[in-house]
Write a protein that holds these residues in place. Structure first.
Motif, short mmCIF file in Angstrom:
data_model
loop_
_atom_site.label_atom_id
_atom_site.label_comp_id
_atom_site.label_asym_id
_atom_site.label_seq_id
_atom_site.Cartn_x
_atom_site.Cartn_y
_atom_site.Cartn_z
N ASN A 171 0.85 -1.19 0.00
CA ASN A 171 0.00 0.00 0.00
C ASN A 171 0.89 1.24 0.00
OD1 ASN A 171 -2.11 1.76 0.17
ND2 ASN A 171 -2.76 1.18 2.22
N ILE A 172 1.53 1.49 -1.14
CA ILE A 172 2.58 2.51 -1.24
C ILE A 172 2.14 3.88 -0.73
CG2 ILE A 172 3.91 3.85 -2.92
CD1 ILE A 172 4.41 1.36 -4.49
N GLN A 173 0.87 4.21 -0.93
CA GLN A 173 0.39 5.52 -0.51
C GLN A 173 0.53 5.75 1.01
OE1 GLN A 173 -1.27 3.42 -2.45
NE2 GLN A 173 -1.27 4.49 -4.43
N ASN A 174 0.50 4.67 1.76
CA ASN A 174 0.60 4.78 3.22
C ASN A 174 2.00 4.46 3.75
OD1 ASN A 174 -2.12 5.48 3.50
ND2 ASN A 174 -2.75 3.34 3.58
N SER A 175 2.96 4.33 2.84
CA SER A 175 4.32 4.02 3.27
C SER A 175 4.93 5.18 4.04
CB SER A 175 5.20 3.70 2.05
OG SER A 175 6.54 3.57 2.42
N ASN A 176 5.73 4.85 5.04
CA ASN A 176 6.45 5.88 5.80
C ASN A 176 7.70 6.37 5.07
OD1 ASN A 176 4.63 5.68 7.94
ND2 ASN A 176 5.84 4.12 8.99
#
Length: 268
Positions: free
Chosen positions: A85-90
């Protein structure tokens, strides 16, 4: 009275120097013993060499295992968003972060391969710490805890080894990424196996395999660096383990593979 005083002085003098006489005599007897019994000397020398090789190679593998565990701890906090879920990656650059994860695994496997190359297994078994190190290596490659098939982990590790002997080093992150950008690089094929695995960590089963591998790394670090003089002490993400994983860590990992582990409740 004069004679008694002289005898007393002599006794006092001998009493003071006796420990040194004993020490010298003991050392001389040991050297004499080794001279007449060369097999005993060989066993003694093998143990000394095994200790030297073990402690020479343990620092770099501790550092690489700490780097890898630190990254897995970071991935656990974001629930592996970098891969699923790349959009929520830190991470500021998730795609680069993915390659960095692959590198850290490859680097660690390279260190394991280096231990294989410089240490004869029969030599390591001569000392307790050597036996324990071999047990950890067996566990890192066991069916229940490895990430990829044993042979694939070894191949990746071998590819990352540059040079040999005193010139040994592990491929840098820059060299690693450059290799991945070459069409004719043999590394691409094997890292693709690792990539395919991580792209499936959306499945609970696959994600727990990675997390358990991290716990194994943490145990390794604590065991060989208990005072954390080489790498820093890290938190254990026990809250990310499922009930089944905690039972596996407790009953199988710690009570079967690594019975010699101290403070076992730290890991589940």
């Amino acid at each position: 009275m004069g004679c008694l005083l002289i005898v007393t002085e002599i006794y006092s003098f001998v009493d003071k120097i006796w420990p040194f006489i004993a020490l010298i005599s003991g050392a001389s007897l040991w050297e004499l013993f080794k001279y007449f019994f060369p097999d005993i000397k060989k066993i003694y020398d093998d143990r000394i060499n095994a200790k030297k090789n073990l402690y020479k190679s343990i620092d770099p593998i501790l550092k690489s295992s700490s780097e890898l565990y630190g990254k897995l701890e970071s991935l656990s906090k974001e629930d592996f968003a970098t891969f699923i879920n790349i959009q929520n990656s830190n991470s500021d650059d998730p795609l680069h972060n993915q390659k960095y994860v692959y590198y850290l695994f490859a680097q660690f496997w390279g260190q394991l391969e280096h231990i294989r190359i410089i240490n004869q297994y029969n030599s390591l078994t001569r000392i307790n710490k050597g036996k324990e190190l071999l047990r950890f290596i067996e566990t890192f490659e066991s069916r229940k805890y490895r990430i990829l098939d044993r042979s694939k982990q070894r191949i990746i590790g071998e590819i990352l080894i540059q040079g040999g002997g005193e010139n040994f080093r592990i491929m840098s992150i820059n060299e690693f990424i450059m290799q991945l950008n070459k069409n004719d690089s043999s590394l691409i094929l094997w890292i693709k196996e690792l990539e395919d695995f991580f792209m499936s960590v959306g499945e609970v089963k696959k994600r727990q395999i990675v997390l358990r591998y991290g716990i194994l790394l943490a145990i390794f670090i604590d065991h060989f660096d208990p005072d954390h003089k080489v790498v820093r002490r890290r938190n254990i993400y026990k809250n990310k383990l499922t009930k089944d994983s905690k039972l596996m860590v407790k009953d199988n990992l710690l009570n079967h593979y690594l019975k010699f582990t101290k403070n076992q409740n730290r890991y589940y």
